[in-house]
Design a protein around this motif. Sequence first.
Motif, PDB file in Angstrom:
ATOM      1  N   ASP A 117       0.823  -1.213   0.000  1.00  7.93           N
ATOM      2  CA  ASP A 117       0.000   0.000   0.000  1.00  7.93           C
ATOM      3  C   ASP A 117       0.855   1.260   0.000  1.00  7.93           C
ATOM      4  O   ASP A 117       0.448   2.291  -0.530  1.00  7.93           O
ATOM      5  CB  ASP A 117      -0.929   0.008   1.222  1.00  7.93           C
ATOM      6  CG  ASP A 117      -2.046  -1.014   1.070  1.00  7.93           C
ATOM      7  OD1 ASP A 117      -2.307  -1.412  -0.074  1.00  7.93           O
ATOM      8  OD2 ASP A 117      -2.632  -1.405   2.096  1.00  7.93           O
ATOM      9  N   ASN A 118       2.037   1.188   0.605  1.00  8.20           N
ATOM     10  CA  ASN A 118       2.935   2.331   0.560  1.00  8.20           C
ATOM     11  C   ASN A 118       3.300   2.684  -0.871  1.00  8.20           C
ATOM     12  O   ASN A 118       3.212   3.839  -1.273  1.00  8.20           O
ATOM     13  CB  ASN A 118       4.212   2.015   1.352  1.00  8.20           C
ATOM     14  CG  ASN A 118       4.186   2.606   2.746  1.00  8.20           C
ATOM     15  OD1 ASN A 118       4.366   3.807   2.917  1.00  8.20           O
ATOM     16  ND2 ASN A 118       3.928   1.764   3.728  1.00  8.20           N
ATOM     17  N   PRO A 123       0.222   5.929  -7.084  1.00  9.45           N
ATOM     18  CA  PRO A 123      -0.605   5.587  -8.248  1.00  9.45           C
ATOM     19  C   PRO A 123      -2.104   5.656  -7.944  1.00  9.45           C
ATOM     20  O   PRO A 123      -2.882   6.106  -8.769  1.00  9.45           O
ATOM     21  CB  PRO A 123      -0.178   4.150  -8.568  1.00  9.45           C
ATOM     22  CG  PRO A 123       1.213   4.041  -8.039  1.00  9.45           C
ATOM     23  CD  PRO A 123       1.291   4.947  -6.854  1.00  9.45           C
ATOM     24  N   ARG A 124      -2.487   5.231  -6.739  1.00 11.61           N
ATOM     25  CA  ARG A 124      -3.908   5.294  -6.383  1.00 11.61           C
ATOM     26  C   ARG A 124      -4.385   6.731  -6.309  1.00 11.61           C
ATOM     27  O   ARG A 124      -5.527   7.027  -6.679  1.00 11.61           O
ATOM     28  CB  ARG A 124      -4.147   4.611  -5.034  1.00 11.61           C
ATOM     29  CG  ARG A 124      -4.187   3.097  -5.159  1.00 11.61           C
ATOM     30  CD  ARG A 124      -4.420   2.457  -3.803  1.00 11.61           C
ATOM     31  NE  ARG A 124      -4.543   1.015  -3.924  1.00 11.61           N
ATOM     32  CZ  ARG A 124      -4.074   0.153  -3.041  1.00 11.61           C
ATOM     33  NH1 ARG A 124      -3.461   0.591  -1.961  1.00 11.61           N
ATOM     34  NH2 ARG A 124      -4.226  -1.133  -3.214  1.00 11.61           N
ATOM     35  N   LYS A 131      -6.061  -3.790 -10.303  1.00 14.31           N
ATOM     36  CA  LYS A 131      -5.150  -4.552  -9.455  1.00 14.31           C
ATOM     37  C   LYS A 131      -3.896  -4.971 -10.210  1.00 14.31           C
ATOM     38  O   LYS A 131      -2.773  -4.827  -9.705  1.00 14.31           O
ATOM     39  CB  LYS A 131      -5.899  -5.783  -8.919  1.00 14.31           C
ATOM     40  CG  LYS A 131      -5.091  -6.722  -8.069  1.00 14.31           C
ATOM     41  CD  LYS A 131      -5.156  -6.328  -6.598  1.00 14.31           C
ATOM     42  CE  LYS A 131      -4.502  -7.375  -5.702  1.00 14.31           C
ATOM     43  NZ  LYS A 131      -3.064  -7.480  -5.837  1.00 14.31           N
ATOM     44  N   ALA A 132      -4.072  -5.460 -11.438  1.00 14.77           N
ATOM     45  CA  ALA A 132      -2.919  -5.948 -12.202  1.00 14.77           C
ATOM     46  C   ALA A 132      -1.932  -4.814 -12.465  1.00 14.77           C
ATOM     47  O   ALA A 132      -0.711  -4.977 -12.323  1.00 14.77           O
ATOM     48  CB  ALA A 132      -3.403  -6.559 -13.517  1.00 14.77           C
ATOM     49  N   LEU A 134      -1.568  -2.062 -10.703  1.00 15.50           N
ATOM     50  CA  LEU A 134      -0.921  -1.690  -9.442  1.00 15.50           C
ATOM     51  C   LEU A 134       0.168  -2.704  -9.081  1.00 15.50           C
ATOM     52  O   LEU A 134       1.278  -2.316  -8.694  1.00 15.50           O
ATOM     53  CB  LEU A 134      -1.958  -1.617  -8.317  1.00 15.50           C
ATOM     54  CG  LEU A 134      -2.874  -0.386  -8.324  1.00 15.50           C
ATOM     55  CD1 LEU A 134      -3.932  -0.494  -7.243  1.00 15.50           C
ATOM     56  CD2 LEU A 134      -2.069   0.896  -8.155  1.00 15.50           C
ATOM     57  N   ASP A 135      -0.162  -4.004  -9.240  1.00 16.52           N
ATOM     58  CA  ASP A 135       0.833  -5.039  -8.944  1.00 16.52           C
ATOM     59  C   ASP A 135       2.111  -4.795  -9.734  1.00 16.52           C
ATOM     60  O   ASP A 135       3.219  -4.891  -9.206  1.00 16.52           O
ATOM     61  CB  ASP A 135       0.284  -6.428  -9.324  1.00 16.52           C
ATOM     62  CG  ASP A 135      -0.768  -6.905  -8.332  1.00 16.52           C
ATOM     63  OD1 ASP A 135      -0.921  -6.235  -7.282  1.00 16.52           O
ATOM     64  OD2 ASP A 135      -1.428  -7.925  -8.606  1.00 16.52           O
ATOM     65  N   GLU A 136       1.906  -4.467 -11.006  1.00 18.19           N
ATOM     66  CA  GLU A 136       3.050  -4.264 -11.882  1.00 18.19           C
ATOM     67  C   GLU A 136       3.880  -3.061 -11.427  1.00 18.19           C
ATOM     68  O   GLU A 136       5.105  -3.119 -11.354  1.00 18.19           O
ATOM     69  CB  GLU A 136       2.503  -4.016 -13.290  1.00 18.19           C
ATOM     70  CG  GLU A 136       3.409  -4.421 -14.399  1.00 18.19           C
ATOM     71  CD  GLU A 136       2.738  -4.102 -15.724  1.00 18.19           C
ATOM     72  OE1 GLU A 136       1.714  -4.739 -16.024  1.00 18.19           O
ATOM     73  OE2 GLU A 136       3.223  -3.193 -16.421  1.00 18.19           O
ATOM     74  N   ILE A 137       3.172  -1.958 -11.101  1.00 16.61           N
ATOM     75  CA  ILE A 137       3.879  -0.758 -10.662  1.00 16.61           C
ATOM     76  C   ILE A 137       4.648  -1.046  -9.371  1.00 16.61           C
ATOM     77  O   ILE A 137       5.812  -0.663  -9.227  1.00 16.61           O
ATOM     78  CB  ILE A 137       2.884   0.403 -10.433  1.00 16.61           C
ATOM     79  CG1 ILE A 137       2.244   0.815 -11.763  1.00 16.61           C
ATOM     80  CG2 ILE A 137       3.590   1.596  -9.807  1.00 16.61           C
ATOM     81  CD1 ILE A 137       1.175   1.874 -11.629  1.00 16.61           C
TER      82      ILE A 137
END
Lengths: 279, 444
Positions: A117-118, A123-124, A131-132, A134-137
Amino acid sequence: MMPNTQTNPSAIPARPNAIEIKKVDIYYGSYRAVHDVNIDIHDRKISAFIGPSGCGKSTVLRAINRMNDLVIGARLEGEIIFQGRNLYGADIDPVEVRRRIGMVFQKPNPFPKSIYDNVAYGPRLLGIKDKATLDEIVESSLKRAALWDEVKNDLKKSGMALSGGQQQRLCIARTIAVEPEVILMDEPCSALDPISTQRIEELMLELVDQYTIVIVTHNMQQAQRVSDYTAFFSIRRTEDEATGKDTRWGELVEFEQTDQLFSRPAKKETADYISGRFG
Amino acid sequence: MSNLVDVGVYRSDVIRRNTRARWMQNIYFSTLIIAIIVLLLLLFSIINQTFGYVAISQEIKAEQLSDRPLAELQPTELATILLEQTPRLLLVMVRDNLSAVPVDQFTSTPLRDGINGTVPDDLADLTPRDLSGDTGPAAYARLLGDNLSSAQLVALIEVNVLKVEIEQSWTLVESLTQREEIEASVAATEDQEDLVFYSWLNNRLLTQRNSQRVEEAGIGPALAGTFYLLIMTVAISLPLGVGAAIYLEEYAQESFLNRLLETNIRNLAGVPSIIYGMLGLTVFVNTLSFITQGRSILSGALTLSLLILPIIITNSREALRAVPSTIREASYGLGATKWQTVSRQILPAALPGVLTGLILGVSRAIGETAPLIVIGATNSISTFPDSPFSRFSVLPFTIYNWSSQPDAAFKNASSAAIIVLLVLLLIINSAAIFFRNRAISKRV
Ligand SMILES: Nc1ncnc2c1ncn2[C@@H]1O[C@H](COP(=O)(O)OP(=O)(O)OP(=O)(O)O)[C@@H](O)[C@H]1O
Ligand SMILES: [Mg+2]
């Protein structure tokens, strides 16, 4: 560690992410903290700010991404030009400035949230929810910050539960995650042990191929090890004859290529400071 | 010890300083003990009043009505007993327990609309006036049997048929230590027939309405009133209070107006609550009556909200201020807007402190009587509140009212009501503490 290869500034072709600090005075209320600062920060190079405590290094650094706006009564005169525009122009939104010019602070300050989450926080903020993506980032940012291997199995763990050095790299990952063009670092290693310091320095040398980096440091060796350019600030003071009131402000003494500034300083004041004969 | 550094300014007075520290420690410890003793005494006296022997008299014994205990009978059987014993009272029982319309309209309203519950088809179109002949009682007995629980019917039988009356009551301590004397005294007194160990805290107390007779009196509407009042007060004051705190801490610039606002908020916390009652009366009950419908729960909740807003605002501000500036800087540094920073970082981090303020505020609101009396809470309300615009009654007022009744048995009932109030307070605060702890543990 090898010193970073030096380049002649005139040989730099395009300079999209250079920052020009022009005739800048910064005030806290009525107190003028720095006066007449002019620096050309080069694109995709590491510039170091050095100087005695209280000379205004942090003040100038924080002015670059308008963090000083958060201080009540802080105000700037002059111009800071980035990508052809004055960052203090009326049409500039400081929120966007801070996204493009990220900052790493002296004390590691992860959010009281998980590692994931940090990193995903920035990005959020920008509205990325997938989700995908964000996971990648998160993965690429942590890799870029050389933290991925240590935490990849523990992304749910609290960011606060990491060691100081890991926390600082997490903060760097968090900054990278919003794809800034410039990264400002205010004494990023001053709270860290030598091994962690070395890792952060290596990281800076890796990141500089993509980002313009400005670092404040009290460590001369660090400035010499990592930076391409160095700005030396000092404190000026005058005493009012009539009232006996002592006025101080910070000023830029010299801004040069690092090896030149340390080997052949133009000013005696610089020579005194870097050789430890200051004050 | 004393010979370590015992010269000049370093002359050791460790012994004297330690003695002093020990003294202070003892003083603090004794104040704590005193506070605990006082609290225990309070609890003891409440419990002492709530349980104990009562001497009762009754005109008919339950065994004369049925060969099985009343509690085991079906509702229809109980209704039949009522029909046989007190045919003339059934209309009033139906009206008091089942009426869905105001008392003065009940006799002229068809039962389909006038009754709160199921009505057999053959009675649906009739009004109580149509049923005034011999058919009436049987019809009312059916309505009672269909719509009331066994416990409610047993209570009706006890009051109207058995005519159970509590003649005298004893405290728990008396009941435990002076059993023989009490028994002797009951045997010697003519109108005291039975001695039973009685809990004043019982189902009837919790569900029934208030009454002049202690055997019938309950706190149902008052408990519901207090509960709805608190829920609405929280719903109004929490968002307003937190909003005001966020504005003052995060948005307000340093200005004369804002400083004036701050000082006033701090001072408002000290204003006597009756003043809030006067304010509520003029503003919410009178001026805004087209919204609040006058002396309604809404008016009460708005008034209590005013009362606890300063507490919530002050605590929330402190909680917001305690959020480390490093978190703010980190968030802003990533390009967060002010609202993103406030809502995603500062507010979650401040939530435990905000909830602490809420607990303090609710604890204050739950015991308030004065402003609500001014607003128009009454003790004679016999209907349960069914909307924010209902008239209402509150527990503290009932407690106050009962404890000043001449009938000593009301003091026992009042103690039982105090226990209910304390338990309600405990439940609401536990909920807040639960959320606070969850907020803290979320801060990984
Ligand atoms: N928020 C503030 N409000 C008022 N004055 C400030 C504030 N921050 C800094 N100053 C003043 O501005 C001057 C420059 O401070 P600054 O923090 O930029 O120095 P610095 O070079 O970073 O010092 P250090 O090496 O100790 O970090 C100092 O005189 C300081 O007192
Ligand atoms: Mg500094």
